[in-house]
Design an enzyme around this catalytic site. Structure first.
Site, PDB file in Angstrom:
ATOM      1  N   GLU A  97      74.876  64.738  68.302  1.00 42.30           N
ATOM      2  CA  GLU A  97      76.274  64.793  67.856  1.00 42.30           C
ATOM      3  C   GLU A  97      77.098  63.737  68.591  1.00 42.30           C
ATOM      4  OE1 GLU A  97      78.257  65.580  65.809  1.00 42.30           O
ATOM      5  OE2 GLU A  97      78.247  67.652  65.172  1.00 42.30           O
ATOM      6  N   ASP A 101      83.982  69.568  69.443  1.00 40.44           N
ATOM      7  CA  ASP A 101      85.429  69.748  69.560  1.00 40.44           C
ATOM      8  C   ASP A 101      85.719  71.253  69.566  1.00 40.44           C
ATOM      9  OD1 ASP A 101      88.280  69.476  68.861  1.00 40.44           O
ATOM     10  OD2 ASP A 101      87.765  67.412  68.424  1.00 40.44           O
ATOM     11  N   ARG A 163      84.889  53.275  63.457  1.00 39.86           N
ATOM     12  CA  ARG A 163      83.558  53.764  63.838  1.00 39.86           C
ATOM     13  C   ARG A 163      82.724  52.666  64.506  1.00 39.86           C
ATOM     14  NH1 ARG A 163      82.465  58.820  61.289  1.00 39.86           N
ATOM     15  NH2 ARG A 163      83.344  59.071  59.206  1.00 39.86           N
TER      16      ARG A 163
HETATM   17  C1  PRP Z   1      83.013  65.584  63.571  1.00 41.11           C
HETATM   18  C2  PRP Z   1      81.915  65.420  64.606  1.00 41.11           C
HETATM   19  C3  PRP Z   1      81.290  66.779  64.667  1.00 41.11           C
HETATM   20  C4  PRP Z   1      82.458  67.698  64.375  1.00 41.11           C
HETATM   21  C5  PRP Z   1      82.937  68.285  65.669  1.00 41.11           C
HETATM   22  O1  PRP Z   1      82.478  65.423  62.280  1.00 41.11           O
HETATM   23  O2  PRP Z   1      80.998  64.438  64.230  1.00 41.11           O
HETATM   24  O3  PRP Z   1      80.270  66.944  63.703  1.00 41.11           O
HETATM   25  O4  PRP Z   1      83.475  66.908  63.754  1.00 41.11           O
HETATM   26  O5  PRP Z   1      84.037  69.132  65.457  1.00 41.11           O
HETATM   27  P1  PRP Z   1      84.003  70.684  65.718  1.00 41.11           P
HETATM   28  O6  PRP Z   1      83.349  70.939  67.064  1.00 41.11           O
HETATM   29  O7  PRP Z   1      85.462  71.047  65.710  1.00 41.11           O
HETATM   30  O8  PRP Z   1      83.259  71.354  64.605  1.00 41.11           O
HETATM   31  P2  PRP Z   1      83.344  65.088  60.973  1.00 41.11           P
HETATM   32  O9  PRP Z   1      83.468  66.326  60.150  1.00 41.11           O
HETATM   33  O10 PRP Z   1      84.617  64.413  61.390  1.00 41.11           O
HETATM   34  O11 PRP Z   1      82.432  64.084  60.183  1.00 41.11           O
HETATM   35  P3  PRP Z   1      82.037  62.555  60.552  1.00 41.11           P
HETATM   36  O12 PRP Z   1      81.066  62.622  61.717  1.00 41.11           O
HETATM   37  O13 PRP Z   1      81.402  62.040  59.297  1.00 41.11           O
HETATM   38  O14 PRP Z   1      83.301  61.795  60.902  1.00 41.11           O
END
Ligand code: PRP
Length: 178
Positions: A97, A101, A163
């Protein structure tokens, strides 16, 4: 209000920490093949660097789940956009990951992947925001703990931008004289 980007983690800091995690993973898992399961899109630079720094047999696969949908606030639910291709039963799987968050995504992924009976399941996340947690999240390997600020770069986006940056940066308000 205008804002600008300030570097939070430099390219060198990130690369050094990724090397440490690669070494630790191999030590902990031993000589068996490791399946790095990249959570698209944000984790792809971390996956690429981690994989290059690892010794022994390493395989990749990709899964895409989304709770943020490009915005700055979590939607509060997880949607699987693309599932992995390998049968992970009996494999040593590391979920890769970019950031943990709220913990919602990793929590959901752990539950889902556990039902698929891997030999072991670990999580490696480049970043973690402990102050943002609303869901319990077990993360075995954390690159850096950061405060609850919105960050971009090294895979992390703001509406798909930034990114490509080789570092992690945060938005800070610009003074009026900027
Ligand atoms: C982001 C990141 C994690 C998630 C973390 O993905 O890559 O997968 O959010 O957040 P959380 O702990 O609150 O669940 P995102 O949905 O932004 O997709 P991306 O990686 O394609 O930008």
């Amino acid at each position: 209000m205008t804002e600008h980007l300030e570097i939070l983690l430099s390219e060198d800091q990130i690369q050094n920490r990724v090397s440490e995690i690669a070494t630790q993973l191999r030590q902990d898992i031993g000589d068996e093949p490791i399946l790095l399961l990249c959570v698209l899109k944000g984790a792809f630079p971390f996956l690429a660097d981690l994989a290059k720094k690892m010794t022994g047999e390493v395989l990749f696969d990709f899964i895409q789940v989304s709770s943020w949908e490009g915005g700055r606030e979590s939607k509060g639910s997880v949607r699987i956009k693309k599932d992995h291709d390998f049968d992970i039963k009996g494999m040593h799987v590391v979920i890769v990951e970019d950031i943990v968050d709220s913990g919602l995504t990793i929590n959901h992924l752990r539950e889902l992947l556990t039902t698929r009976q891997p030999a072991s399941l670990r999580v490696a996340s480049l970043l973690s925001k402990p102050d943002a947690r609303t869901h319990e999240a077990q993360v075995e390997y954390i690159g850096f703990e950061i405060s609850n600020v919105f960050v971009v770069g090294y895979g992390l986006d703001d509406d798909e931008r930034y990114r490509n940056l080789p570092y992690v940066a945060a938005f800070v308000p610009s003074s009026t004289s900027d």
